[in-house]
Design an enzyme around this catalytic site. Structure first.
Site, PDB file in Angstrom:
ATOM      1  N   ASP A  17      -1.284   1.131  -3.981  1.00 50.34           N
ATOM      2  CA  ASP A  17      -2.162   0.112  -4.577  1.00 50.34           C
ATOM      3  C   ASP A  17      -3.524   0.679  -4.952  1.00 50.34           C
ATOM      4  O   ASP A  17      -4.431  -0.061  -5.318  1.00 50.34           O
ATOM      5  CB  ASP A  17      -2.320  -1.092  -3.649  1.00 50.34           C
ATOM      6  CG  ASP A  17      -3.021  -0.755  -2.343  1.00 50.34           C
ATOM      7  OD1 ASP A  17      -2.983   0.417  -1.919  1.00 50.34           O
ATOM      8  OD2 ASP A  17      -3.600  -1.674  -1.724  1.00 50.34           O
ATOM      9  N   ASP A  41      -2.687   6.113  -3.517  1.00 48.07           N
ATOM     10  CA  ASP A  41      -1.530   5.514  -2.861  1.00 48.07           C
ATOM     11  C   ASP A  41      -1.003   4.375  -3.717  1.00 48.07           C
ATOM     12  O   ASP A  41      -1.443   4.183  -4.858  1.00 48.07           O
ATOM     13  CB  ASP A  41      -1.879   5.042  -1.443  1.00 48.07           C
ATOM     14  CG  ASP A  41      -2.910   3.921  -1.428  1.00 48.07           C
ATOM     15  OD1 ASP A  41      -3.653   3.769  -2.416  1.00 48.07           O
ATOM     16  OD2 ASP A  41      -2.971   3.176  -0.430  1.00 48.07           O
ATOM     17  N   SER A  66       0.817  -1.212   0.000  1.00 49.29           N
ATOM     18  CA  SER A  66       0.000   0.000   0.000  1.00 49.29           C
ATOM     19  C   SER A  66       0.851   1.262   0.000  1.00 49.29           C
ATOM     20  O   SER A  66       1.592   1.525  -0.924  1.00 49.29           O
ATOM     21  CB  SER A  66      -0.942  -0.038   1.208  1.00 49.29           C
ATOM     22  OG  SER A  66      -1.894   0.974   1.163  1.00 49.29           O
ATOM     23  N   ASP A  91      -6.066   1.964  -3.359  1.00 50.88           N
ATOM     24  CA  ASP A  91      -7.320   1.794  -2.628  1.00 50.88           C
ATOM     25  C   ASP A  91      -7.638   3.038  -1.795  1.00 50.88           C
ATOM     26  O   ASP A  91      -8.649   3.099  -1.114  1.00 50.88           O
ATOM     27  CB  ASP A  91      -7.326   0.532  -1.761  1.00 50.88           C
ATOM     28  CG  ASP A  91      -6.249   0.515  -0.686  1.00 50.88           C
ATOM     29  OD1 ASP A  91      -5.413   1.448  -0.629  1.00 50.88           O
ATOM     30  OD2 ASP A  91      -6.231  -0.458   0.102  1.00 50.88           O
TER      31      ASP A  91
END
Length: 450
Positions: free
Chosen positions: A244, A242, A102, A246
């Site tokens: 990834d 960010d 992340s 999400d």
């Protein structure tokens, strides 16, 4: 939380706390578990990854484990966490895997597991995997001959997800100048395609990943670059993701940050105005700003608070039938459309409100006034020791008493890193800084005692 899996998967420094061997064993267990549960055919697991250099290593290790145990592995390649969730729940997969840490630095990585509904994997099942990793259960058998799993290139699944995002838009983005900060991460091949298809004049930064620059001075955790970019290019709005994708934070046309709490306020009001805010409630976490609650109360919207983590927000939404929830950090869940936070979807939803209400982002966010807030992270060797230290806890209680109803202090353990987070909200910034420094300094001073 278990020994390896925290609130957002098994995360750690690549080949130090999370190794290729861990990934192979996780693949072996998952491949066996889903393979042996089939009366006919093989198990099917879909895998996505972010742009970290180590993500390729973990992908290959997982695939080796899965196929060796008799389950087929479908590869989405570089993609977002919410895309893995979407493909898992819509295309009959037994499980989804996302390889990402992340917002963490490039040298960290993680393995996130999702059930067949695209939701974060159940705690009970994660504990079974941990037992296998620790050798507490017997070795699983290898598949042989035609029972060995195969690997399938499944970029098609990523394309279907892009089509789904495009379908969510209610109006054309024609003539809208939109800035996107892709954090040199998962969104770099998806976000621009979506906004271009919807007609926006799309301006993109940090979309040249090299395996080492993910989240480096960019994205939702370093939004200063996008703020400057929006102002310099006279853009209508900017969105920062960010690693990834999400998470999503917004930047208005003046260069001001519109964080996750402001996003919840804006979209919550939008749903309420249309009679679509289920239960008249929004789900937040204990980290949400006091200002959010005051703004919601002013417009007659109720709220609930959960522990930090979009996992807990989603659980509350499912249990109570709520449609909107999220975190200040930009994890926003639109339950009608997704089972996890989705940064690009959040951007689309913010564009929807702007276009339908014919308002600027700054105008939509204006009623929300955030309390001053200071957050400091303290790296520690033993998070639990901080929680049980008498002197530190006494210091926290004294500050709570001093703040009264005009502020709050929150000291909590990170679910993904060896970090204690110290946060203070108060009516003025000086008070916040004083108390954060006091507690963080005490924790740092006593580290040697742990």
């Amino acid at each position: 939380m278990g020994k390896y899996f925290g609130t957002d998967g098994f995360r750690g420094e690549a080949n130090k706390t999370l190794t290729a061997d861990h990934a192979y064993k996780i693949g072996r267990f998952l491949g066996w578990y889903y393979g042996q549960s089939k009366t006919e055919g093989k198990g099917k697991i879909v895998i996505g990854k972010d742009t970290r250099r180590s993500s390729y290593m973990f992908e290959y290790a997982l695939v080796a484990g899965l196929t060796a145990s008799g389950t087929d592995a479908y590869l989405l390649h570089v993609t977002t966490t919410p895309s893995v969730s979407y493909v898992t729940r819509t295309e009959d997969f037994d499980c989804g895997i996302m390889i990402s840490a992340s917002h963490n630095p490039y040298f960290d990585n993680g393995i996130k597991l999702m059930n067949s509904n695209g939701e974060k994997m159940e705690e009970e099942f994660l504990l079974k995997i941990e037992e296998y990793l620790d050798g507490a259960v017997q070795e699983v058998p290898y598949a042989e001959r035609d029972k060995i799993g195969c690997t399938v290139d499944y970029a098609l699944g990523r394309n279907r997800y892009i089509g789904y995002l495009i379908s969510l838009a209610t109006r054309s983005y024609r003539d809208k100048k939109v800035g996107l900060d892709c954090a040199n991460g998962s969104a770099w091949m998806i976000a621009k395609s979506v906004f271009d298809a919807l007609g926006a004049k799309t301006y993109v930064i940090n979309n040249q990943p090299d395996g080492l620059n993910i989240n480096v001075n960019c994205g939702s955790t370093h939004i200063e670059g996008l703020q400057k970019f929006v102002v310099e290019n006279s853009l209508d709005v900017g969105f920062a993701f960010d690693g990834d994708a999400d998470r999503c934070l917004c930047v208005d046309e003046k260069g001001n940050v519109v964080d996750g709490d402001a996003i919840l306020y804006i979209y919550g009001c939008y749903l309420k105005e249309r009679g679509k805010l289920q239960g008249n409630k929004i789900v937040t976490t204990i980290m949400s700003n006091f200002g959010l609650y005051k703004a919601l109360e002013a417009v007659g919207i109720e709220y609930e608070k959960t522990a930090v983590g979009d996992k807990y927000v989603y659980e509350n939404m499912v249990n109570n039938g709520y449609r909107l929830g999220g975190e200040q950090s930009g994890h926003i869940i639109f339950k009608k459309y997704a089972t996890t936070g989705d940064g690009i979807m959040t951007a689309i939803k913010m564009m929807e409100v702007m276009l339908e209400k014919k308002m600027l982002m700054s105008e939509l966010a204006a009623p929300y006034k955030a309390y001053p807030q200071v957050l400091k992270n303290v790296r520690v060797a033993d998070k639990a020791a901080v929680r049980t230290d008498g002197e530190i806890q006494q210091c926290i209680r004294e500050i709570e008493a001093s703040l009264g109803e005009d502020g709050r202090i929150l000291v909590r353990e990170s679910g993904t890193e060896p970090i204690i987070r110290v946060m203070v909200e108060a009516s003025d910034l000086g008070t916040c800084q004083k108390y954060v420094d006091q507690v963080a300094g005490l924790i740092a001073k006593k580290i040697a005692d742990f």
